[in-house]
Design a protein around this motif. Structure first.
Motif, PDB file in Angstrom:
ATOM      1  N   ALA A  39     -11.510 -22.260   0.537  1.00 29.66           N
ATOM      2  CA  ALA A  39     -11.245 -20.854   0.220  1.00 29.66           C
ATOM      3  C   ALA A  39      -9.865 -20.674  -0.416  1.00 29.66           C
ATOM      4  N   ILE A  40      -8.872 -21.415   0.075  1.00 29.98           N
ATOM      5  CA  ILE A  40      -7.532 -21.309  -0.504  1.00 29.98           C
ATOM      6  C   ILE A  40      -7.532 -21.847  -1.932  1.00 29.98           C
ATOM      7  N   PHE A  41      -8.287 -22.938  -2.173  1.00 32.04           N
ATOM      8  CA  PHE A  41      -8.346 -23.422  -3.554  1.00 32.04           C
ATOM      9  C   PHE A  41      -9.010 -22.383  -4.456  1.00 32.04           C
ATOM     10  N   ARG A  42     -10.063 -21.730  -3.975  1.00 29.07           N
ATOM     11  CA  ARG A  42     -10.696 -20.677  -4.779  1.00 29.07           C
ATOM     12  C   ARG A  42      -9.716 -19.533  -5.031  1.00 29.07           C
ATOM     13  N   LEU A  43      -8.857 -19.246  -4.033  1.00 33.44           N
ATOM     14  CA  LEU A  43      -7.818 -18.229  -4.225  1.00 33.44           C
ATOM     15  C   LEU A  43      -6.862 -18.664  -5.330  1.00 33.44           C
ATOM     16  N   PHE A  44      -6.468 -19.935  -5.333  1.00 27.28           N
ATOM     17  CA  PHE A  44      -5.592 -20.431  -6.400  1.00 27.28           C
ATOM     18  C   PHE A  44      -6.265 -20.294  -7.771  1.00 27.28           C
ATOM     19  N   GLU A  45      -7.565 -20.550  -7.832  1.00 26.79           N
ATOM     20  CA  GLU A  45      -8.278 -20.368  -9.106  1.00 26.79           C
ATOM     21  C   GLU A  45      -8.217 -18.912  -9.565  1.00 26.79           C
ATOM     22  N   SER A 168      -1.310   2.680  11.271  1.00 24.52           N
ATOM     23  CA  SER A 168      -0.950   3.078  12.628  1.00 24.52           C
ATOM     24  C   SER A 168      -0.143   4.369  12.598  1.00 24.52           C
ATOM     25  N   LYS A 169      -0.290   5.164  13.648  1.00 24.22           N
ATOM     26  CA  LYS A 169       0.475   6.407  13.745  1.00 24.22           C
ATOM     27  C   LYS A 169       1.768   6.209  14.531  1.00 24.22           C
ATOM     28  N   LYS A 170       1.952   5.027  15.118  1.00 25.25           N
ATOM     29  CA  LYS A 170       3.148   4.744  15.906  1.00 25.25           C
ATOM     30  C   LYS A 170       4.054   3.775  15.160  1.00 25.25           C
ATOM     31  N   SER A 171       5.363   3.980  15.275  1.00 26.33           N
ATOM     32  CA  SER A 171       6.314   3.129  14.547  1.00 26.33           C
ATOM     33  C   SER A 171       6.628   1.836  15.283  1.00 26.33           C
ATOM     34  N   ASN A 172       6.251   1.743  16.570  1.00 28.82           N
ATOM     35  CA  ASN A 172       6.596   0.553  17.340  1.00 28.82           C
ATOM     36  C   ASN A 172       5.424  -0.407  17.515  1.00 28.82           C
ATOM     37  N   GLU A 173       4.383  -0.259  16.726  1.00 26.08           N
ATOM     38  CA  GLU A 173       3.223  -1.154  16.790  1.00 26.08           C
ATOM     39  C   GLU A 173       3.584  -2.515  16.201  1.00 26.08           C
ATOM     40  N   ARG A 174       2.810  -3.544  16.577  1.00 28.24           N
ATOM     41  CA  ARG A 174       3.065  -4.887  16.030  1.00 28.24           C
ATOM     42  C   ARG A 174       2.826  -4.951  14.527  1.00 28.24           C
ATOM     43  N   TYR A 175       1.869  -4.150  14.045  1.00 25.52           N
ATOM     44  CA  TYR A 175       1.552  -4.098  12.613  1.00 25.52           C
ATOM     45  C   TYR A 175       1.619  -2.649  12.148  1.00 25.52           C
ATOM     46  N   ASP A 176       1.741  -2.463  10.836  1.00 30.50           N
ATOM     47  CA  ASP A 176       1.707  -1.107  10.283  1.00 30.50           C
ATOM     48  C   ASP A 176       0.276  -0.577  10.217  1.00 30.50           C
ATOM     49  N   GLY A 177      -0.687  -1.471  10.347  1.00 31.68           N
ATOM     50  CA  GLY A 177      -2.078  -1.047  10.306  1.00 31.68           C
ATOM     51  C   GLY A 177      -3.030  -2.222  10.284  1.00 31.68           C
ATOM     52  N   GLN A 178      -4.294  -1.913  10.088  1.00 27.91           N
ATOM     53  CA  GLN A 178      -5.359  -2.916  10.055  1.00 27.91           C
ATOM     54  C   GLN A 178      -6.044  -2.902   8.693  1.00 27.91           C
ATOM     55  N   LEU A 179      -6.346  -4.086   8.200  1.00 29.67           N
ATOM     56  CA  LEU A 179      -7.192  -4.221   7.017  1.00 29.67           C
ATOM     57  C   LEU A 179      -8.547  -4.702   7.514  1.00 29.67           C
ATOM     58  N   PHE A 180      -9.532  -3.819   7.508  1.00 27.26           N
ATOM     59  CA  PHE A 180     -10.873  -4.168   7.961  1.00 27.26           C
ATOM     60  C   PHE A 180     -11.677  -4.707   6.780  1.00 27.26           C
ATOM     61  N   LEU A 181     -12.240  -5.906   6.943  1.00 27.02           N
ATOM     62  CA  LEU A 181     -12.996  -6.538   5.864  1.00 27.02           C
ATOM     63  C   LEU A 181     -14.387  -5.932   5.688  1.00 27.02           C
ATOM     64  N   GLY A 182     -14.894  -5.308   6.744  1.00 31.74           N
ATOM     65  CA  GLY A 182     -16.213  -4.688   6.654  1.00 31.74           C
ATOM     66  C   GLY A 182     -17.353  -5.673   6.756  1.00 31.74           C
ATOM     67  N   THR A 183     -17.050  -6.912   7.126  1.00 29.06           N
ATOM     68  CA  THR A 183     -18.068  -7.950   7.250  1.00 29.06           C
ATOM     69  C   THR A 183     -17.553  -9.019   8.214  1.00 29.06           C
ATOM     70  N   SER A 184     -18.422  -9.915   8.605  1.00 28.40           N
ATOM     71  CA  SER A 184     -17.972 -11.044   9.413  1.00 28.40           C
ATOM     72  C   SER A 184     -17.453 -12.132   8.485  1.00 28.40           C
ATOM     73  N   THR A 185     -16.713 -13.083   9.031  1.00 34.99           N
ATOM     74  CA  THR A 185     -16.186 -14.182   8.221  1.00 34.99           C
ATOM     75  C   THR A 185     -16.771 -15.507   8.693  1.00 34.99           C
ATOM     76  N   THR A 186     -16.780 -16.473   7.795  1.00 34.79           N
ATOM     77  CA  THR A 186     -17.212 -17.825   8.150  1.00 34.79           C
ATOM     78  C   THR A 186     -16.085 -18.796   7.820  1.00 34.79           C
ATOM     79  N   ALA A 187     -16.012 -19.870   8.576  1.00 31.86           N
ATOM     80  CA  ALA A 187     -14.945 -20.851   8.392  1.00 31.86           C
ATOM     81  C   ALA A 187     -15.071 -21.555   7.045  1.00 31.86           C
ATOM     82  N   SER A 188     -13.923 -21.809   6.426  1.00 22.17           N
ATOM     83  CA  SER A 188     -13.877 -22.568   5.178  1.00 22.17           C
ATOM     84  C   SER A 188     -13.279 -23.936   5.478  1.00 22.17           C
ATOM     85  N   ALA A 189     -14.056 -24.979   5.248  1.00 26.12           N
ATOM     86  CA  ALA A 189     -13.629 -26.347   5.549  1.00 26.12           C
ATOM     87  C   ALA A 189     -12.546 -26.809   4.573  1.00 26.12           C
ATOM     88  N   PRO A 190     -11.844 -27.907   4.894  1.00 26.28           N
ATOM     89  CA  PRO A 190     -10.824 -28.425   3.973  1.00 26.28           C
ATOM     90  C   PRO A 190     -11.394 -28.757   2.594  1.00 26.28           C
TER      91      PRO A 190
END
Length: 198
Positions: A39-45, A168-190
């Motif tokens: 997947a990372i190689f496809r990202l580089f492409e 997020s509506k709070k300033s002290n959260e670990r993240y500023d928000g969530q990016l929801f992919l809207g689908t499940s993910t599958t592992a990408s092998a080396p």
């Protein structure tokens, strides 16, 4: 690996260019984490194509490697942030891909002592840190412990969200928000397995 990344971005993207790129350490390291995946190689492409169109200026490898002594988690994360800031020219925006701990903005205590992850060192008003979430039961390629890498599963059945960003509506959260992919993910092998090495 930065010279090989630069050369691939400037290349024609053909078979010879790809073969030269596969000589980079990221693909040949014996620790096969997600950074060496298909997947990372496809990202580089994709980034290669966007670079040719003038949409992406450059791709920066920002894993810090120049330490005289093994760094603490605090030193390592600070060094990552410094490299991101140093390599983002004024007036440009950087899209930074890291694991979800490095993307946290608040102190964590996952090691011998609490430390501030990479995103917590970046300028607050210029940074948006998002945690990526997939739907339901998903899988990813990751490493645990002493380089024990492989497919892991996570998530809960029925836990589903529409694709999009929720801030997020709070300033002290670990993240500023969530990016929801809207689908499940599958592992990408080396992209290149250890058994294919000479």
């Amino acid at each position: 690996d930065q010279p090989r990344i630069d050369a691939y971005l400037e290349s024609d993207g053909g078979p010879k260019a790809k073969q030269a790129f596969f000589e980079a350490y990221i693909w040949k390291s014996r620790v096969k984490d997600g950074r060496s995946s298909e997947a990372i190689f496809r990202l580089f492409e994709l980034l290669h194509g966007l670079h040719k169109l003038g949409k992406v200026r450059t791709v920066i490898a920002f894993q810090p490697v120049r330490f005289k002594e093994p760094p603490t988690s605090a030193e390592y994360n600070r060094a990552m942030a410094d490299l991101v800031e140093k390599n983002t020219p004024k007036g440009f925006r950087a899209v930074v891909l890291v694991g979800n701990v490095h993307a946290m903005r608040t102190k964590v205590d996952f090691g011998p002592e609490p430390y501030l992850p990479m995103a917590g060192h970046l300028p607050r008003r210029n940074t948006l840190s998002l945690d990526i979430s997939s739907n339901g039961i998903s899988s990813a390629w990751a490493c645990r412990g002493q380089g024990q890498c492989g497919e892991i599963t996570f998530g809960r059945k029925g836990d589903e969200h529409a694709r999009g960003v929720t801030l997020s509506k709070k300033s002290n959260e670990r993240y500023d928000g969530q990016l929801f992919l809207g689908t499940s993910t599958t592992a990408s092998a080396p992209q290149i397995t250890t058994t294919t090495l000479p």
